[in-house]
Design a protein around this motif. Structure first.
Motif, PDB file in Angstrom:
ATOM      1  N   CYS A   9     -25.089 -14.188 -12.309  1.00  0.00           N
ATOM      2  CA  CYS A   9     -26.129 -13.308 -12.858  1.00  0.00           C
ATOM      3  C   CYS A   9     -27.522 -13.777 -12.446  1.00  0.00           C
ATOM      4  O   CYS A   9     -28.401 -12.946 -12.142  1.00  0.00           O
ATOM      5  CB  CYS A   9     -26.018 -13.266 -14.383  1.00  0.00           C
ATOM      6  SG  CYS A   9     -24.541 -12.427 -14.995  1.00  0.00           S
ATOM      7  N   PHE A  10     -27.720 -15.085 -12.441  1.00  0.00           N
ATOM      8  CA  PHE A  10     -29.016 -15.605 -11.985  1.00  0.00           C
ATOM      9  C   PHE A  10     -29.276 -15.221 -10.531  1.00  0.00           C
ATOM     10  O   PHE A  10     -30.395 -14.848 -10.164  1.00  0.00           O
ATOM     11  CB  PHE A  10     -29.029 -17.130 -12.157  1.00  0.00           C
ATOM     12  CG  PHE A  10     -30.276 -17.782 -11.651  1.00  0.00           C
ATOM     13  CD1 PHE A  10     -31.446 -17.756 -12.397  1.00  0.00           C
ATOM     14  CD2 PHE A  10     -30.289 -18.425 -10.413  1.00  0.00           C
ATOM     15  CE1 PHE A  10     -32.604 -18.365 -11.923  1.00  0.00           C
ATOM     16  CE2 PHE A  10     -31.435 -19.026  -9.931  1.00  0.00           C
ATOM     17  CZ  PHE A  10     -32.592 -18.992 -10.693  1.00  0.00           C
ATOM     18  N   TYR A  11     -28.260 -15.297  -9.719  1.00  0.00           N
ATOM     19  CA  TYR A  11     -28.411 -14.928  -8.304  1.00  0.00           C
ATOM     20  C   TYR A  11     -28.666 -13.429  -8.153  1.00  0.00           C
ATOM     21  O   TYR A  11     -29.533 -13.010  -7.362  1.00  0.00           O
ATOM     22  CB  TYR A  11     -27.146 -15.355  -7.561  1.00  0.00           C
ATOM     23  CG  TYR A  11     -26.946 -14.676  -6.231  1.00  0.00           C
ATOM     24  CD1 TYR A  11     -27.789 -14.938  -5.151  1.00  0.00           C
ATOM     25  CD2 TYR A  11     -25.911 -13.764  -6.055  1.00  0.00           C
ATOM     26  CE1 TYR A  11     -27.596 -14.316  -3.933  1.00  0.00           C
ATOM     27  CE2 TYR A  11     -25.715 -13.146  -4.846  1.00  0.00           C
ATOM     28  CZ  TYR A  11     -26.562 -13.414  -3.782  1.00  0.00           C
ATOM     29  OH  TYR A  11     -26.369 -12.791  -2.586  1.00  0.00           O
ATOM     30  N   TRP A  12     -27.940 -12.616  -8.916  1.00  0.00           N
ATOM     31  CA  TRP A  12     -28.108 -11.159  -8.801  1.00  0.00           C
ATOM     32  C   TRP A  12     -29.492 -10.697  -9.255  1.00  0.00           C
ATOM     33  O   TRP A  12     -30.050  -9.759  -8.687  1.00  0.00           O
ATOM     34  CB  TRP A  12     -27.043 -10.450  -9.618  1.00  0.00           C
ATOM     35  CG  TRP A  12     -25.667 -10.564  -9.040  1.00  0.00           C
ATOM     36  CD1 TRP A  12     -25.336 -10.715  -7.731  1.00  0.00           C
ATOM     37  CD2 TRP A  12     -24.432 -10.545  -9.750  1.00  0.00           C
ATOM     38  NE1 TRP A  12     -23.983 -10.784  -7.567  1.00  0.00           N
ATOM     39  CE2 TRP A  12     -23.393 -10.675  -8.794  1.00  0.00           C
ATOM     40  CE3 TRP A  12     -24.079 -10.422 -11.087  1.00  0.00           C
ATOM     41  CZ2 TRP A  12     -22.048 -10.689  -9.149  1.00  0.00           C
ATOM     42  CZ3 TRP A  12     -22.742 -10.438 -11.448  1.00  0.00           C
ATOM     43  CH2 TRP A  12     -21.737 -10.575 -10.490  1.00  0.00           C
ATOM     44  N   LEU A  13     -30.040 -11.312 -10.286  1.00  0.00           N
ATOM     45  CA  LEU A  13     -31.292 -10.833 -10.860  1.00  0.00           C
ATOM     46  C   LEU A  13     -32.527 -11.464 -10.233  1.00  0.00           C
ATOM     47  O   LEU A  13     -33.646 -10.977 -10.467  1.00  0.00           O
ATOM     48  CB  LEU A  13     -31.305 -11.087 -12.373  1.00  0.00           C
ATOM     49  CG  LEU A  13     -30.194 -10.399 -13.178  1.00  0.00           C
ATOM     50  CD1 LEU A  13     -30.364 -10.677 -14.658  1.00  0.00           C
ATOM     51  CD2 LEU A  13     -30.168  -8.899 -12.925  1.00  0.00           C
ATOM     52  N   ASN A  14     -32.385 -12.529  -9.436  1.00  0.00           N
ATOM     53  CA  ASN A  14     -33.553 -13.201  -8.873  1.00  0.00           C
ATOM     54  C   ASN A  14     -33.653 -13.089  -7.352  1.00  0.00           C
ATOM     55  O   ASN A  14     -34.765 -13.085  -6.824  1.00  0.00           O
ATOM     56  CB  ASN A  14     -33.548 -14.686  -9.273  1.00  0.00           C
ATOM     57  CG  ASN A  14     -33.864 -14.891 -10.736  1.00  0.00           C
ATOM     58  OD1 ASN A  14     -35.013 -14.965 -11.137  1.00  0.00           O
ATOM     59  ND2 ASN A  14     -32.827 -15.000 -11.557  1.00  0.00           N
ATOM     60  N   VAL A  47     -28.646  -7.317 -19.547  1.00  0.00           N
ATOM     61  CA  VAL A  47     -29.003  -5.902 -19.451  1.00  0.00           C
ATOM     62  C   VAL A  47     -30.415  -5.673 -19.992  1.00  0.00           C
ATOM     63  O   VAL A  47     -31.201  -4.896 -19.420  1.00  0.00           O
ATOM     64  CB  VAL A  47     -27.967  -5.044 -20.197  1.00  0.00           C
ATOM     65  CG1 VAL A  47     -28.397  -3.582 -20.228  1.00  0.00           C
ATOM     66  CG2 VAL A  47     -26.600  -5.165 -19.537  1.00  0.00           C
ATOM     67  N   ALA A  48     -30.765  -6.348 -21.096  1.00  0.00           N
ATOM     68  CA  ALA A  48     -32.114  -6.203 -21.645  1.00  0.00           C
ATOM     69  C   ALA A  48     -33.167  -6.711 -20.670  1.00  0.00           C
ATOM     70  O   ALA A  48     -34.227  -6.082 -20.487  1.00  0.00           O
ATOM     71  CB  ALA A  48     -32.210  -6.952 -22.975  1.00  0.00           C
ATOM     72  N   PHE A  49     -32.896  -7.844 -20.013  1.00  0.00           N
ATOM     73  CA  PHE A  49     -33.838  -8.354 -19.013  1.00  0.00           C
ATOM     74  C   PHE A  49     -33.972  -7.383 -17.844  1.00  0.00           C
ATOM     75  O   PHE A  49     -35.085  -7.171 -17.318  1.00  0.00           O
ATOM     76  CB  PHE A  49     -33.356  -9.722 -18.516  1.00  0.00           C
ATOM     77  CG  PHE A  49     -34.221 -10.322 -17.450  1.00  0.00           C
ATOM     78  CD1 PHE A  49     -35.431 -10.915 -17.771  1.00  0.00           C
ATOM     79  CD2 PHE A  49     -33.841 -10.287 -16.114  1.00  0.00           C
ATOM     80  CE1 PHE A  49     -36.236 -11.466 -16.790  1.00  0.00           C
ATOM     81  CE2 PHE A  49     -34.633 -10.840 -15.121  1.00  0.00           C
ATOM     82  CZ  PHE A  49     -35.843 -11.422 -15.465  1.00  0.00           C
ATOM     83  N   THR A  50     -32.870  -6.773 -17.423  1.00  0.00           N
ATOM     84  CA  THR A  50     -32.920  -5.809 -16.319  1.00  0.00           C
ATOM     85  C   THR A  50     -33.743  -4.588 -16.686  1.00  0.00           C
ATOM     86  O   THR A  50     -34.537  -4.069 -15.887  1.00  0.00           O
ATOM     87  CB  THR A  50     -31.495  -5.388 -15.929  1.00  0.00           C
ATOM     88  OG1 THR A  50     -30.736  -6.561 -15.599  1.00  0.00           O
ATOM     89  CG2 THR A  50     -31.501  -4.452 -14.747  1.00  0.00           C
ATOM     90  N   VAL A  51     -33.578  -4.102 -17.896  1.00  0.00           N
ATOM     91  CA  VAL A  51     -34.250  -2.870 -18.318  1.00  0.00           C
ATOM     92  C   VAL A  51     -35.726  -3.108 -18.591  1.00  0.00           C
ATOM     93  O   VAL A  51     -36.574  -2.268 -18.265  1.00  0.00           O
ATOM     94  CB  VAL A  51     -33.529  -2.297 -19.565  1.00  0.00           C
ATOM     95  CG1 VAL A  51     -34.338  -1.160 -20.175  1.00  0.00           C
ATOM     96  CG2 VAL A  51     -32.140  -1.813 -19.193  1.00  0.00           C
ATOM     97  N   TRP A  52     -36.070  -4.256 -19.156  1.00  0.00           N
ATOM     98  CA  TRP A  52     -37.452  -4.487 -19.577  1.00  0.00           C
ATOM     99  C   TRP A  52     -38.306  -5.165 -18.498  1.00  0.00           C
ATOM    100  O   TRP A  52     -39.525  -5.026 -18.518  1.00  0.00           O
ATOM    101  CB  TRP A  52     -37.481  -5.340 -20.843  1.00  0.00           C
ATOM    102  CG  TRP A  52     -37.608  -4.545 -22.101  1.00  0.00           C
ATOM    103  CD1 TRP A  52     -38.754  -4.070 -22.656  1.00  0.00           C
ATOM    104  CD2 TRP A  52     -36.534  -4.120 -22.946  1.00  0.00           C
ATOM    105  NE1 TRP A  52     -38.471  -3.373 -23.806  1.00  0.00           N
ATOM    106  CE2 TRP A  52     -37.114  -3.387 -24.012  1.00  0.00           C
ATOM    107  CE3 TRP A  52     -35.159  -4.270 -22.917  1.00  0.00           C
ATOM    108  CZ2 TRP A  52     -36.352  -2.828 -25.028  1.00  0.00           C
ATOM    109  CZ3 TRP A  52     -34.407  -3.716 -23.926  1.00  0.00           C
ATOM    110  CH2 TRP A  52     -34.997  -3.003 -24.959  1.00  0.00           C
TER     111      TRP A  52
END
Length: 733
Positions: free
Chosen positions: A454-459, A595-600
């Motif tokens: 998840c860290f890799y996908w979001l950063n 999901v909250a980090f992705t949306v906000w």
């Protein structure tokens, strides 16, 4: 007069000698005198024992009539009687039972007939006789009313029976519970529960997101033919479909009223996550109350295990033997835990055990950290990660995307086996502690791998790929598919071949046990992947539904042919509560945070998806409230959003209210615990009172015997003493 007064009194056999008249012969006349203890004994008897004795006698009389047995009740009571007499008495008792049932109301009569200790045919005969007697006494209006009530009850019972048949796997689950017990059944119930979760998610996503998008036409940018490898990779042809985030757009569907795809996508995902949160909280609290709170205290000791813990759903002979062995193991474990509490280890033994535990934890954490580091460096390799996104027609590049999911599945398969070897070094004497330690280590491993991904996908992914949401959805899809393939391989190699080797080649290995903890952790891992991909792939739950559906039948067949129930189940119900807690935290809480980090916080793709062109996906709510501000009839919605939902004071008050309610509930729980403690003390005091009264009666008997031994010539016969006099006393004393 004194003799007539006491002859009318009926006393228990154990007390008869206290009031029995003593005959003294003087010349030609006999004088009958009563013991001087008679008045006090009779006063005690009438004040304390007559009411409960009469109550017990009335209850026994009713039970004899309701059981349709002769009044003597046992074969000893029928000695010396003919078969006709016994048959007549049984018929007389049945007639009394029918007359008692006729006088009851319809509902009470129905419940009384159902509770009769008879076979089904006997209860049916009693019901027919009651109906015939009732029909002969009732008038037409009352008869019609009873017929309508009876028809309504039958209709309701038929609906309940049809509802039971509509429940998925109802008969199969009963068969599994009957053959292997509730500990193995808990795994299949957990699988069914997750299947319902994903089926509900698929229905709401398909109805509110997919169908409007299909009707409006999907967001297609290019055309690629189907080559077959997409079933494993999720790229190529599937990249154009509504399976992933890129197949949706944010245009408004022209209708009455206008259907906003951005709001539909946002609120559908949010509503599903909120419902999952509520369901998990409710299930976890109910399971905790049932399996932890209610099973603590004196009732969960050895006597409770021996007398009340038998699984009556088991009907298979081999499974009964397994349950007997399991119960014996649980009793041994309980006794060993008590002995461990009493036996204190020496300082050298403590240092030795602590050093072994520290070494085992260092090895297990080192394996988890090394696995996470390997996944991180493998995932960030640009040649493997982004080669297919730059060259979508290259089959080799498409196949290379499977390398990361295969490595992750191999780690999840091999490292838990190494954990099992490490646990043998520690030599835990408590099997429950061994199970919990193994669960914690496996959870740390799986959650660390998912956290690195998840860290890799979001950063890194949002800055490297144009439509990065679809890339994340495809990565989760590959992990889910490869995990399912490894589950199938585990069933074949880990259970089927292990059974063949244990029964034919190396018989000392025996039949493999069904590892409930490992299988449930695999389900939790797969469900975490499905929750992670719910935002990036709205139709990913349909893949999870198919996977769980196939896995249910494969596990059932493998369990029937290759496995045996586990010998060390421990407290299976409490372990099931731990599994639900693990599904909530860290699994669901971690997914909700992602999901909250992705949306906000993250900016959506500008070339695909429903939120293209926005700063963050949450800005669709700001745009919607700004649009409804122009309509006077919708000003209240804008006011609530601006002044309540965006206010920190609102969330502060909500948190304060939740804390106050939690405090009150905690105080109620403490009060109930204190009440339970007080009631248990009262039970102990009642037992002491009974023992005190019995000692008093025993002392009176001893005094009476001593008085009789000094004057044997005054008695024409020795008093009779019943050695079972304690059994004649009422239980409520």
């Amino acid at each position: 007069m004194e003799e007539q007064k006491y002859q009318q009194i009926i006393v228990p056999p154990a007390w008869y000698w206290l009031v029995k008249p003593v005959t003294r012969t003087t010349g030609h006349k006999d004088k009958r005198r009563y013991s001087p203890l008679v008045p006090c004994i009779l006063q005690l008897y009438h004040n304390f024992l007559v009411p409960p004795v009469r109550q017990i006698y009335d209850q026994n009389s009713r039970m004899r009539r309701m059981s349709v047995f002769p009044q003597h009740g046992t074969a000893l009571g029928n000695l010396g009687r003919t078969a006709n007499e016994i048959r007549q008495e049984a018929e007389h008792s049945k007639s009394e039972l029918v007359s008692d049932l006729v006088n009851l109301s319809a509902g009470a009569r129905f419940q009384a007939i159902r509770s009769l200790p008879m076979s089904f045919n006997e209860r049916k005969t009693v019901r027919n006789r009651v109906n015939s007697v009732k029909l002969s006494k009732t008038v037409l209006a009352a008869d019609c009313r009873q017929q309508v009530s009876r028809s309504f009850r039958r209709f309701r019972a038929s609906l309940a029976s049809a509802r039971q048949h509509l429940i998925i796997w109802q008969d199969t689950l009963k068969e599994i519970g009957g053959r292997f017990g509730t500990s193995v059944l808990s795994y299949f119930l957990f699988l069914k529960w997750l299947l319902q979760f994903n089926l509900f998610s698929f229905i709401i996503n398909f109805c509110f997101i997919t169908i409007p998008q299909i009707v409006h036409a999907p967001n297609i940018s290019s055309t690629t033919g189907f080559r077959g490898l997409e079933l494993l990779t999720g790229v190529g042809y599937f990249n154009q479909t509504v399976l992933f985030y890129g197949g949706y757009n944010g245009e408004e569907i022209v209708s009455k009223p206008v259907y906003n795809m951005q709001l539909a996508y946002f609120f559908t995902i949010a509503a599903y996550l909120v419902l999952c949160w509520v369901s998990l909280i409710y299930s976890m609290s109910r399971s905790f109350q049932k399996n932890f709170v209610l099973e603590t205290g004196p009732v969960s000791g050895g006597a409770w295990r021996l007398l009340c813990s038998w699984d009556f759903s088991v009907v298979n002979e081999k499974a009964i033997q397994y349950n007997k062995n399991n119960l014996a193991i649980q009793l041994k474990e309980s006794l060993s835990e008590r002995l461990q509490e009493k036996n204190k280890m020496s300082l050298s033994d403590r240092i030795k055990h602590l050093s072994l535990h520290l070494l085992a934890w260092l090895l297990s954490l080192g394996l988890a950290i090394g696995s996470g580091a390997g996944i991180y460096f493998l995932g960030t390799d640009p040649e493997l990660a982004f080669s297919f996104s730059h060259n979508p027609n290259n089959l080799r590049a498409e196949a290379s995307t499977l390398l990361l999911p295969v490595v992750v599945s191999l780690i999840n398969l091999i490292v838990p086996l190494l954990y099992s070897l490490i646990s043998k070094i520690e030599s835990y004497s408590n099997p429950r502690a061994k199970i919990y330690i193994s669960i914690i280590r496996n959870v740390i491993l799986k959650m660390s791998i998912l956290g690195i991904l998840c860290f890799y996908w979001l950063n890194f992914v949002p800055n490297s790929i144009s439509c990065w949401e679809s890339f994340v959805g495809q990565s989760v899809y590959r992990l889910l598919i490869i995990d399912f393939i490894f589950c199938l391989l585990g069933i074949f190699f880990g259970e089927f071949l292990r059974n063949v080797i244990g029964t034919m080649c190396i018989q000392s290995l025996g039949v493999p046990e069904f590892d409930i903890a490992r299988n449930v952790l695999d389900l939790i891992y797969a469900q975490t992947l499905a929750w992670i991909g719910i935002y990036f792939s709205p139709l990913l739950p349909v893949m999870q539904v198919l996977k769980l559906f196939i896995l249910f039948y494969l596990k059932k067949i493998s369990l029937s042919l290759n496995c045996q129930p586990p010998k060390h189940t421990g407290r299976a119900a409490q372990i099931q509560t731990v599994f639900i807690a693990l599904l909530f935290f860290p699994s669901f809480v971690g997914v909700l945070s992602m999901v909250a980090f992705t949306v906000w916080s993250l900016e959506p793709s500008n070339q695909c998806g429903p939120f293209q062109g926005l700063k963050t996906p949450f800005h669709t709510i700001f745009n919607w409230t700004a649009s409804i501000q122009n309509f006077p009839e919708s000003n209240w919605v804008w006011w609530i959003f601006e002044n309540i939902l965006r206010s920190e004071l609102f969330y502060y008050l909500i948190s304060l209210i939740v804390l106050v309610i939690t405090y009150f509930l905690w105080q109620i729980t403490q009060g109930r615990k204190q009440l339970i403690k007080t009631l248990r003390e009262q039970i102990v005091n009642e037992g002491k009172d009974k023992a005190f009264l019995l000692n008093k009666l025993q002392n009176l008997q001893k005094e009476r015997r001593e008085m009789a031994s000094y004057r044997p010539q005054d008695f024409d016969q020795t008093p009779h003493f019943n050695p079972n006099w304690m059994n004649t006393l009422p239980l409520d004393m």
